[in-house]
Design a protein around this motif. Sequence first.
Motif, short mmCIF file in Angstrom:
data_model
loop_
_atom_site.label_atom_id
_atom_site.label_comp_id
_atom_site.label_asym_id
_atom_site.label_seq_id
_atom_site.Cartn_x
_atom_site.Cartn_y
_atom_site.Cartn_z
N GLY A 1 1.12 -10.66 -12.08
CA GLY A 1 0.84 -10.64 -10.66
C GLY A 1 0.25 -9.33 -10.22
O GLY A 1 -0.15 -8.50 -11.04
N GLY A 2 0.19 -9.13 -8.94
CA GLY A 2 -0.30 -7.90 -8.35
C GLY A 2 0.71 -7.37 -7.35
O GLY A 2 1.65 -8.07 -6.97
N ILE A 3 0.53 -6.14 -6.93
CA ILE A 3 1.46 -5.51 -6.00
C ILE A 3 0.71 -5.17 -4.72
O ILE A 3 -0.42 -4.69 -4.76
CB ILE A 3 2.09 -4.25 -6.60
CG1 ILE A 3 2.84 -4.61 -7.87
CG2 ILE A 3 3.03 -3.57 -5.60
CD1 ILE A 3 3.34 -3.43 -8.66
N TYR A 4 1.35 -5.43 -3.57
CA TYR A 4 0.73 -5.14 -2.29
C TYR A 4 1.60 -4.17 -1.50
O TYR A 4 2.78 -3.96 -1.78
CB TYR A 4 0.50 -6.42 -1.48
CG TYR A 4 1.78 -7.08 -1.00
CD1 TYR A 4 2.39 -6.69 0.18
CD2 TYR A 4 2.37 -8.09 -1.74
CE1 TYR A 4 3.55 -7.29 0.62
CE2 TYR A 4 3.53 -8.70 -1.31
CZ TYR A 4 4.12 -8.30 -0.13
OH TYR A 4 5.28 -8.89 0.28
N LEU A 5 0.99 -3.57 -0.48
CA LEU A 5 1.67 -2.68 0.45
C LEU A 5 1.30 -3.14 1.85
O LEU A 5 0.13 -3.35 2.17
CB LEU A 5 1.19 -1.24 0.24
CG LEU A 5 1.67 -0.20 1.24
CD1 LEU A 5 3.13 0.11 1.00
CD2 LEU A 5 0.84 1.07 1.12
N LYS A 6 2.31 -3.34 2.69
CA LYS A 6 2.08 -3.73 4.09
C LYS A 6 2.44 -2.54 4.98
O LYS A 6 3.50 -1.95 4.83
CB LYS A 6 2.95 -4.93 4.46
CG LYS A 6 2.67 -5.47 5.86
CD LYS A 6 3.63 -6.56 6.27
CE LYS A 6 3.35 -7.82 5.51
NZ LYS A 6 4.20 -8.95 6.00
N TYR A 7 1.54 -2.22 5.90
CA TYR A 7 1.76 -1.09 6.80
C TYR A 7 1.19 -1.41 8.17
O TYR A 7 0.43 -2.37 8.34
CB TYR A 7 1.11 0.18 6.23
CG TYR A 7 -0.39 0.17 6.24
CD1 TYR A 7 -1.11 0.77 7.27
CD2 TYR A 7 -1.11 -0.44 5.23
CE1 TYR A 7 -2.48 0.75 7.29
CE2 TYR A 7 -2.49 -0.46 5.22
CZ TYR A 7 -3.17 0.15 6.26
OH TYR A 7 -4.54 0.13 6.27
N SER A 8 1.57 -0.61 9.14
CA SER A 8 0.98 -0.75 10.47
C SER A 8 0.50 0.60 10.96
O SER A 8 1.11 1.63 10.68
CB SER A 8 1.97 -1.36 11.47
OG SER A 8 3.06 -0.50 11.66
N ASP A 9 -0.59 0.57 11.68
CA ASP A 9 -1.22 1.75 12.25
C ASP A 9 -0.69 1.93 13.66
O ASP A 9 -0.61 0.94 14.41
CB ASP A 9 -2.74 1.50 12.26
CG ASP A 9 -3.54 2.71 12.69
OD1 ASP A 9 -3.10 3.45 13.58
OD2 ASP A 9 -4.64 2.89 12.13
N PRO A 10 -0.33 3.13 14.08
CA PRO A 10 0.20 3.32 15.43
C PRO A 10 -0.80 2.94 16.52
O PRO A 10 -0.40 2.63 17.64
CB PRO A 10 0.56 4.79 15.50
CG PRO A 10 0.00 5.43 14.31
CD PRO A 10 -0.33 4.37 13.32
N ARG A 11 -2.09 2.92 16.20
CA ARG A 11 -3.10 2.51 17.19
C ARG A 11 -3.07 1.01 17.43
O ARG A 11 -3.50 0.55 18.48
CB ARG A 11 -4.49 2.95 16.74
CG ARG A 11 -4.63 4.48 16.67
CD ARG A 11 -5.93 4.87 16.05
NE ARG A 11 -5.91 4.42 14.66
CZ ARG A 11 -6.93 4.49 13.83
NH1 ARG A 11 -8.08 4.96 14.24
NH2 ARG A 11 -6.82 4.08 12.58
N PRO B 1 0.02 -1.28 16.54
CA PRO B 1 1.32 -1.50 15.91
C PRO B 1 1.69 -2.96 15.70
O PRO B 1 2.50 -3.28 14.84
CB PRO B 1 2.30 -0.82 16.86
CG PRO B 1 1.59 -0.74 18.16
CD PRO B 1 0.13 -0.65 17.85
N ASP B 2 1.09 -3.87 16.46
CA ASP B 2 1.42 -5.29 16.32
C ASP B 2 0.53 -6.02 15.33
O ASP B 2 0.62 -7.23 15.20
CB ASP B 2 1.33 -5.98 17.68
CG ASP B 2 2.36 -5.43 18.66
OD1 ASP B 2 3.43 -4.99 18.20
OD2 ASP B 2 2.09 -5.44 19.88
N VAL B 3 -0.34 -5.27 14.63
CA VAL B 3 -1.27 -5.88 13.68
C VAL B 3 -1.02 -5.26 12.30
O VAL B 3 -1.68 -4.30 11.91
CB VAL B 3 -2.74 -5.65 14.11
CG1 VAL B 3 -3.69 -6.36 13.15
CG2 VAL B 3 -2.97 -6.10 15.53
N PRO B 4 -0.04 -5.78 11.55
CA PRO B 4 0.21 -5.21 10.22
C PRO B 4 -0.97 -5.46 9.29
O PRO B 4 -1.65 -6.47 9.40
CB PRO B 4 1.46 -5.93 9.74
CG PRO B 4 1.60 -7.12 10.59
CD PRO B 4 0.86 -6.86 11.86
#
Length: 90
Positions: free
Chosen positions: A43-53, A55-58
Amino acid sequence: MSIQETGVVTGAAAEASADEVGKILKSGKTLKIKPRLTLSGEGGIYLKYSDPREPDVPKTIGVCSYTETLSGYSKVIITNDKVTVKENCC
């Protein structure tokens, strides 16, 4: 920036896992993440993050496009303009 989650993306027959990170990363700082993940098959590995500009759009990025053993590391640099990933996955 908020680092929310890391996880494994697998084929339909394999089980996937995820690890909630829940850490805030301040501008100019470095954060080392050692996720607790499991992998059955490949498989593969992912990273989920959100930008403070936005914040509701990960956002989700692939940080290791292919692995069978969950070993190695990736270096991820997130700026206002782009995301750079340097993979060293096995």
